[in-house]
Design a protein around this motif. Structure first.
Motif, PDB file in Angstrom:
ATOM      1  N   GLN A 438       8.142  -1.031   3.778  1.00  0.00           N
ATOM      2  CA  GLN A 438       6.714  -0.846   3.499  1.00  0.00           C
ATOM      3  C   GLN A 438       5.910  -1.534   4.597  1.00  0.00           C
ATOM      4  O   GLN A 438       6.392  -2.461   5.243  1.00  0.00           O
ATOM      5  CB  GLN A 438       6.335  -1.412   2.129  1.00  0.00           C
ATOM      6  N   ASP A 440       2.327  -2.049   3.946  1.00  0.00           N
ATOM      7  CA  ASP A 440       1.041  -2.027   3.246  1.00  0.00           C
ATOM      8  C   ASP A 440       0.042  -3.058   3.762  1.00  0.00           C
ATOM      9  O   ASP A 440      -1.153  -2.772   3.874  1.00  0.00           O
ATOM     10  CB  ASP A 440       1.266  -2.252   1.747  1.00  0.00           C
ATOM     11  N   ASN A 473       5.718   4.724   6.954  1.00  0.00           N
ATOM     12  CA  ASN A 473       6.445   3.459   7.076  1.00  0.00           C
ATOM     13  C   ASN A 473       7.382   3.452   8.277  1.00  0.00           C
ATOM     14  O   ASN A 473       8.312   2.656   8.339  1.00  0.00           O
ATOM     15  CB  ASN A 473       7.246   3.186   5.797  1.00  0.00           C
TER      16      ASN A 473
END
Length: 510
Positions: A438, A440, A473
């Motif tokens: 990830q 984020d 990603n």
């Protein structure tokens, strides 16, 4: 934005001589920005009548030029005069983009399946080159001239004529109306909500520059909304304070990491009118003529960065770049300070200092020598592109040889972010694809040339790539980042500029 600055000074004396400053080694973090002026097609696009493919190609030429100079931020004007370079419920499409106000670009030129539009494409292309995208707005200029018949029916001049004040040869929004302030905050909120920008940026046009024998007729609003005993100047400055506070809150309420910056006129006040002012003799000032008080905005914590427009030569008697930089360095608090430079004046100004090759380089060196200054921004984007290639090569060799990280946010979030885990490495021709679990909380990933064991990474020349994270990603390392090395180190940069501890990425020589 700046063409009238030399008229705002009492140019009674010109530069005699100045000492040549030696280049100072490149810092590891530095803001390196350039303003892309779109109003009347100053920088881009060259014409609103140009086909979209030409507009795209011209924008990429700007980016590629500054990428080669290792700059890291494009400040692009997306609102010039009550218009927009993006689809907005608050403003019509700009004529400077499509040739006719209110006319949208041809959607077939974009990948609409991915939600792409002209602005989204511009942001993505800027990020692909490792640069930040700062959306520059002119808040209160409503028209660029008095030809109101060319305005779209959706322009605020036609929708809200009671908001308008005619002054000189333009119309302006009346900053004293609370509904106008809320309208501007809504425009900012819409832009931040819908686009992956890194910052919102206001220029120096707050109340308009004073025109002799002209009156900015806001007396009705003044009599309606002033506080008891409040004079006109303080009331107008209060209106600007309200705009800045509301804009800042609109940004942070939506995306706290998106920065807010302002580039005020370079003279706050002259010392002759206020002992706290600068040793200058400017004909107009930010505080007294534009009714803007950036010192208060910094004190209140409403800004992430400030870029005073110090477009004069180092030792110009009436407004010395040297003295003004020192003044802003001394008076900037709680905010990152970048210096606005005016390469548009090179060999194109009555001040003979601009005919010297060392004028702009000396300004860069002087800024780097002051620990309070964290970078520079050039007006305007095309100015350096028009200079001789030898001069540009000189700047790159002596001042911008290596890429650098952007400064930390002035109000960073010190909460540790979750570091992504590398899940896979795959070769794609001469490139390498990295897959993470990830990304984020990550804004970008930086790659450094390394040995088998971790090395110190404080030197800019070790950086080989900075990749801004998109929606995926996965990241693709380009061939130039892999050239001549078996080992790279990588570090994550979060949305506030913090850098993680580097890790080794082992690569086999291809």
């Amino acid at each position: 934005m700046v063409k009238k600055h030399f008229l705002l000074l009492l140019l009674s004396a010109l530069l005699g001589s100045c000492s040549v400053l030696q280049p100072i080694s490149e810092p590891r973090r530095e803001f390196r920005g350039f303003w892309v002026a779109t109003v009347v097609n100053i920088d881009w696009p060259k014409s609103g009548q140009d086909p979209i493919e030409k507009q795209k190609a011209d924008y990429l030429k700007l980016l590629d030029f500054y990428q080669d100079l290792n700059f890291n931020a494009a400040i692009v004007q997306v609102r010039t005069a009550g218009d927009a370079f993006y689809e907005s419920q608050y403003a019509p499409w700009s004529r400077y983009l499509t040739g006719k106000e209110g006319k949208a670009p041809d959607p077939s030129a974009f990948d609409m399946g991915k939600g792409e539009s002209m602005l989204a494409w511009m942001i993505d292309q800027t990020h692909q080159r490792g640069m930040e995208f700062h959306a520059w707005l002119n808040p209160y200029r409503a028209t660029f001239d008095l030809k109101t018949e060319t305005l779209s029916a959706d322009h605020d001049f036609n929708k809200h004529p009671d908001w308008m004040v005619r002054y000189g040869k333009k119309y302006y929004y009346n900053p004293g109306l609370p509904e106008v302030q809320e309208h501007m905050a809504s425009i900012v909120g819409e832009l931040v909500d819908n686009y992956n920008i890194d910052a919102v940026h206001y220029d120096d046009y707050f109340y308009p520059y004073t025109i002799k024998d002209e009156v900015f007729n806001d007396s009705l609003a003044y009599n309606t909304y002033r506080l008891p005993g409040q004079d006109l100047g303080d009331w107008r400055r209060g209106n600007m304070d309200s705009l800045i506070k509301k804009s800042y809150r609109a940004i942070k309420r939506s995306k706290p990491w998106v920065q807010f910056g302002v580039s005020p006129f370079g003279v706050w006040k002259n010392k002759a009118t206020d002992p706290k002012g600068s040793d200058t003799q400017a004909g107009q000032t930010t505080y007294e003529n534009l009714y803007a008080d950036p010192l208060l905005w910094m004190e209140k914590g409403w800004l992430d960065y400030i870029v005073p427009q110090i477009y004069w030569s180092m030792d110009l008697p009436v407004a010395s770049h040297r003295k003004l930089l020192d003044w802003w360095a001394e008076n900037t608090k709680r905010t990152n300070l970048y210096i606005g430079n005016g390469p548009y004046k090179i060999k194109n100004n009555s001040d003979e200092a601009w005919n010297k090759k060392k004028e702009l380089p000396d300004q860069i060196s002087y800024a780097r020598a002051n620990e309070k200054v964290q970078g520079n921004v050039f007006f305007s984007a095309k100015s350096l592109m028009l200079q001789k290639k030898g001069f540009v090569k000189y700047l790159r060799r002596n001042y911008y040889k290596y890429p650098v990280l952007s400064p930390l946010s002035a109000t960073p979030n010190f909460t540790p972010f979750t570091e992504p885990e590398l899940k896979g490495i795959e070769r794609e021709g001469r490139s390498v694809q990295l897959r993470f679990d990830q990304l984020d909380d990550v804004r970008s990933v930086v790659f450094y040339r390394s040995k088998k064991e971790l090395q110190p990474f404080y030197r800019p020349k070790k950086m080989v790539a900075k990749i801004v994270v998109g929606e995926e990603n996965t990241l693709v390392l380009p061939p130039e980042a892999l050239k001549g090395t078996k080992h790279l180190a990588y570090a994550f940069i979060d949305k506030y500029g913090k850098e993680s501890e580097p890790k080794i990425l082992h690569l086999k020589q291809s």
